[in-house]
Write a protein that holds these residues in place. Structure first.
Motif, PDB file in Angstrom:
ATOM      1  N   TYR A 209     -39.082  11.076  24.028  1.00  0.00           N
ATOM      2  CA  TYR A 209     -39.854  11.909  23.097  1.00  0.00           C
ATOM      3  C   TYR A 209     -41.238  12.183  23.670  1.00  0.00           C
ATOM      4  N   THR A 210     -41.804  11.182  24.329  1.00  0.00           N
ATOM      5  CA  THR A 210     -43.137  11.307  24.907  1.00  0.00           C
ATOM      6  C   THR A 210     -43.181  12.369  26.001  1.00  0.00           C
ATOM      7  N   ILE A 211     -42.118  12.462  26.788  1.00  0.00           N
ATOM      8  CA  ILE A 211     -42.125  13.337  27.967  1.00  0.00           C
ATOM      9  C   ILE A 211     -42.382  14.790  27.610  1.00  0.00           C
ATOM     10  N   SER A 212     -41.783  15.288  26.529  1.00  0.00           N
ATOM     11  CA  SER A 212     -41.975  16.695  26.174  1.00  0.00           C
ATOM     12  C   SER A 212     -43.437  16.989  25.835  1.00  0.00           C
ATOM     13  N   PHE A 213     -44.131  16.012  25.237  1.00  0.00           N
ATOM     14  CA  PHE A 213     -45.548  16.192  24.926  1.00  0.00           C
ATOM     15  C   PHE A 213     -46.399  16.116  26.191  1.00  0.00           C
ATOM     16  N   LEU A 214     -46.007  15.259  27.125  1.00  0.00           N
ATOM     17  CA  LEU A 214     -46.738  15.171  28.383  1.00  0.00           C
ATOM     18  C   LEU A 214     -46.611  16.471  29.174  1.00  0.00           C
ATOM     19  N   VAL A 215     -45.435  17.078  29.118  1.00  0.00           N
ATOM     20  CA  VAL A 215     -45.237  18.368  29.782  1.00  0.00           C
ATOM     21  C   VAL A 215     -46.223  19.395  29.229  1.00  0.00           C
ATOM     22  N   ALA A 216     -46.364  19.446  27.912  1.00  0.00           N
ATOM     23  CA  ALA A 216     -47.311  20.375  27.292  1.00  0.00           C
ATOM     24  C   ALA A 216     -48.748  20.006  27.632  1.00  0.00           C
ATOM     25  N   SER A 217     -49.041  18.709  27.717  1.00  0.00           N
ATOM     26  CA  SER A 217     -50.401  18.249  27.972  1.00  0.00           C
ATOM     27  C   SER A 217     -50.877  18.580  29.381  1.00  0.00           C
ATOM     28  N   PHE A 218     -49.944  18.662  30.321  1.00  0.00           N
ATOM     29  CA  PHE A 218     -50.290  19.083  31.678  1.00  0.00           C
ATOM     30  C   PHE A 218     -49.851  20.531  31.921  1.00  0.00           C
ATOM     31  N   GLY A 219     -49.725  21.281  30.844  1.00  0.00           N
ATOM     32  CA  GLY A 219     -49.207  22.639  30.934  1.00  0.00           C
ATOM     33  C   GLY A 219     -50.251  23.684  31.261  1.00  0.00           C
ATOM     34  N   LEU A 220     -50.995  23.464  32.316  1.00  0.00           N
ATOM     35  CA  LEU A 220     -51.990  24.448  32.730  1.00  0.00           C
ATOM     36  C   LEU A 220     -51.376  25.609  33.509  1.00  0.00           C
ATOM     37  N   GLN A 221     -50.049  25.583  33.703  1.00  0.00           N
ATOM     38  CA  GLN A 221     -49.376  26.629  34.476  1.00  0.00           C
ATOM     39  C   GLN A 221     -49.571  28.014  33.873  1.00  0.00           C
ATOM     40  N   ILE A 222     -49.767  28.080  32.571  1.00  0.00           N
ATOM     41  CA  ILE A 222     -49.928  29.373  31.913  1.00  0.00           C
ATOM     42  C   ILE A 222     -51.140  30.118  32.455  1.00  0.00           C
ATOM     43  N   THR A 223     -52.119  29.388  32.996  1.00  0.00           N
ATOM     44  CA  THR A 223     -53.345  30.018  33.490  1.00  0.00           C
ATOM     45  C   THR A 223     -53.287  30.341  34.985  1.00  0.00           C
ATOM     46  N   VAL A 224     -52.240  29.903  35.686  1.00  0.00           N
ATOM     47  CA  VAL A 224     -52.229  29.992  37.150  1.00  0.00           C
ATOM     48  C   VAL A 224     -52.361  31.428  37.680  1.00  0.00           C
ATOM     49  N   PRO A 225     -51.577  32.404  37.177  1.00  0.00           N
ATOM     50  CA  PRO A 225     -51.798  33.767  37.676  1.00  0.00           C
ATOM     51  C   PRO A 225     -53.218  34.263  37.423  1.00  0.00           C
ATOM     52  N   THR A 226     -53.774  33.913  36.267  1.00  0.00           N
ATOM     53  CA  THR A 226     -55.135  34.344  35.936  1.00  0.00           C
ATOM     54  C   THR A 226     -56.151  33.764  36.907  1.00  0.00           C
ATOM     55  N   VAL A 227     -56.087  32.446  37.165  1.00  0.00           N
ATOM     56  CA  VAL A 227     -57.084  31.838  38.051  1.00  0.00           C
ATOM     57  C   VAL A 227     -56.840  32.211  39.511  1.00  0.00           C
ATOM     58  N   THR A 228     -55.575  32.449  39.883  1.00  0.00           N
ATOM     59  CA  THR A 228     -55.281  32.887  41.255  1.00  0.00           C
ATOM     60  C   THR A 228     -55.894  34.259  41.512  1.00  0.00           C
ATOM     61  N   ASN A 229     -55.752  35.162  40.563  1.00  0.00           N
ATOM     62  CA  ASN A 229     -56.387  36.471  40.672  1.00  0.00           C
ATOM     63  C   ASN A 229     -57.904  36.352  40.631  1.00  0.00           C
ATOM     64  N   TYR A 230     -58.391  35.457  39.796  1.00  0.00           N
ATOM     65  CA  TYR A 230     -59.835  35.250  39.639  1.00  0.00           C
ATOM     66  C   TYR A 230     -60.473  34.788  40.948  1.00  0.00           C
ATOM     67  N   LEU A 231     -59.705  34.048  41.748  1.00  0.00           N
ATOM     68  CA  LEU A 231     -60.209  33.553  43.027  1.00  0.00           C
ATOM     69  C   LEU A 231     -59.799  34.462  44.195  1.00  0.00           C
ATOM     70  N   GLY A 232     -59.425  35.688  43.890  1.00  0.00           N
ATOM     71  CA  GLY A 232     -59.176  36.680  44.926  1.00  0.00           C
ATOM     72  C   GLY A 232     -57.930  36.460  45.741  1.00  0.00           C
ATOM     73  N   LEU A 233     -56.864  35.891  45.135  1.00  0.00           N
ATOM     74  CA  LEU A 233     -55.604  35.622  45.837  1.00  0.00           C
ATOM     75  C   LEU A 233     -55.835  34.772  47.090  1.00  0.00           C
ATOM     76  N   ASP A 234     -56.699  33.799  46.962  1.00  0.00           N
ATOM     77  CA  ASP A 234     -57.035  32.892  48.069  1.00  0.00           C
ATOM     78  C   ASP A 234     -56.301  31.569  47.842  1.00  0.00           C
ATOM     79  N   ALA A 235     -55.280  31.294  48.660  1.00  0.00           N
ATOM     80  CA  ALA A 235     -54.437  30.111  48.466  1.00  0.00           C
ATOM     81  C   ALA A 235     -55.227  28.814  48.584  1.00  0.00           C
ATOM     82  N   LYS A 236     -56.115  28.731  49.551  1.00  0.00           N
ATOM     83  CA  LYS A 236     -56.866  27.499  49.782  1.00  0.00           C
ATOM     84  C   LYS A 236     -57.784  27.176  48.616  1.00  0.00           C
ATOM     85  N   ARG A 237     -58.517  28.173  48.149  1.00  0.00           N
ATOM     86  CA  ARG A 237     -59.451  27.957  47.035  1.00  0.00           C
ATOM     87  C   ARG A 237     -58.696  27.674  45.734  1.00  0.00           C
ATOM     88  N   THR A 238     -57.597  28.399  45.514  1.00  0.00           N
ATOM     89  CA  THR A 238     -56.832  28.179  44.286  1.00  0.00           C
ATOM     90  C   THR A 238     -56.187  26.800  44.279  1.00  0.00           C
TER      91      THR A 238
END
Length: 427
Positions: A209-238
């Protein structure tokens, strides 16, 4: 899933070069990503982990945190194959085709809507609790939800840089207020509370039961395209930004769990859960544990900032996704209005009608997060690598991809047991 016929343009170099456009900072990108995760984890984790308690919780956090960080790197890699400004809809359309695009798109949209609702619910809970305790003012949850949403959405409409600056200030404020309150909470902590005599046999049934909440708690993936674009598609910086973000989230989680479990006994959690397990319930229980009134006030401030950072990050991601999906021009007032109307009006109405759904919403978020953060990215990244083998690739090969995909299947199985009522839940 059918593979789209549209080919992603081949890269000219092994790693995309930053564009000439003014780029964001690594710190700013980190706090957008970390802030998105922290609000969910800070206040849902004590309730979700009350069955397994402190030591088992830490082990599960490390494992899930590593896997979710790896997933975020794969999403970053996929984003690098697309023109700047692309979000999940464009990524899915250009790799897994229309069927996959619909499935992936529904999961992204559902997650963003659910989390936006959850944070409005959590924000209204803190506002009403704070006003009733310290201002002797009784405000309805619906009014508090509306105020919370309108104020923060005005920042989202200003764009990524505005969210960057506000989130940086809020994260700084969270660190200051958290460290102040932590000094008292740790001093008041009990080792008996932290390490009770509970066998692993009594704890482990609740680990799933705990695992599903931990997945949500580390669920920063929703922001990844936004921050990748924000950093100019720079793999090292992102990559640096995402690493900082996951460690920052883990730092807050560890200290928060130490503070909560050190001050509230495991036997007290069934009552907290029965009250709804919302943010106000957790802070209220801590206030009754013997901490000073001043520390309780600081916790109110901290709680508001924690939820605000998460709301800003998720809302920005939803705003960008909707504008990408419908191709709205958000540089115009009309484009912004249409994006806001589709993205946020439904969640605000839902939060006003059903203001106490924070914990339930976070649980559902973990379900849909699996689709676009653990399963779909593995399919998409393999397609991108086949088309453009010379571009940046996340290290680890097939074994690392199999780990992420296998974990996604595990979470799906856990969810099936939970939905059918066959998963043990503490309290």
């Amino acid at each position: 899933m059918t593979i789209a016929s549209d080919q992603v343009p081949a890269a000219e170099t092994a790693e995309p070069k930053p564009t000439k456009k003014s780029q964001g900072t690594i710190l700013g990108a980190s706090v957008i990503a970390a802030g998105t995760a922290v609000g969910a984890g800070m206040f849902s984790l004590p309730v979700a982990n009350s069955g397994v308690w402190f030591s088992v919780c830490l082990v599960l956090m490390i494992v899930v945190g590593y896997i979710m960080h790896t997933a975020s790197l794969y999403i970053m890699e996929i984003t690098l194959h697309f023109p700047e400004g692309s979000n999940y809809d464009s990524l899915a359309k250009g790799t897994i085709g229309n069927v996959g695009r619909v499935v992936n798109g529904l999961s992204v949209a559902f997650l963003c809507y659910v989390l936006t609702y959850a944070y409005i619910s959590g924000g209204s809970s803190i506002i009403t609790y704070s006003l009733s305790i310290f201002g002797d003012v009784n405000m309805s949850s619906g009014v508090a939800s509306l105020i919370f949403a309108v104020v923060l959405l005005s920042i989202v409409m200003m764009g990524t840089r505005a969210v960057d600056r506000v989130n940086t200030v809020l994260i700084g404020g969270m660190i200051i207020t958290f460290m102040i309150s932590l000094s008292s909470l740790i001093g008041n902590s009990s080792t008996t509370n932290l390490f009770p005599e509970i066998s692993l046999g009594d704890r482990m049934p609740y680990a799933f039961y705990t695992i599903s909440f931990l997945v949500a708690s580390f669920g920063l993936q929703i922001t990844v395209p936004t921050v990748t674009n924000y950093l100019g598609l720079d793999a090292k910086r992102t990559s640096k930004a995402l690493l900082i973000a996951i460690f920052l989230a883990g730092f807050f989680y560890f200290l928060w769990m130490f503070a909560v479990f050190g001050n509230i006994s495991r036997d007290d959690f069934p009552a907290i859960i029965a009250e709804g397990g919302n943010i106000g319930n957790i802070i209220g229980a801590l206030s009754k544990s013997g901490i000073s009134a001043n520390i309780s006030v600081i916790l109110q401030i901290f709680g508001n900032m924690a939820v605000a950072t998460s709301f800003l990050g998720v809302s920005l991601s939803l705003y960008d996704y909707i504008s990408d999906l419908f191709k709205f021009d958000t540089s115009t007032v009309a484009g912004k209005a249409k994006t806001v109307g589709i993205a946020f009006v439904p969640t605000i109405i839902l939060a006003i009608l059903y203001p106490h759904g924070f914990i339930a919403a976070i649980g559902y978020a973990g379900v849909v997060l699996v689709i676009f953060s653990l399963l779909a990215p593995i399919v998409m990244v393999r397609i991108c690598r086949e088309r453009n083998p010379d571009m940046y690739q996340v290290p680890g090969g097939n074994a690392r991809q199999a780990m992420v995909f296998g974990f996604g299947i595990l979470v799906f199985i856990i969810t099936a047991f939970e939905l059918t009522g066959n998963l043990p839940i503490f309290g």
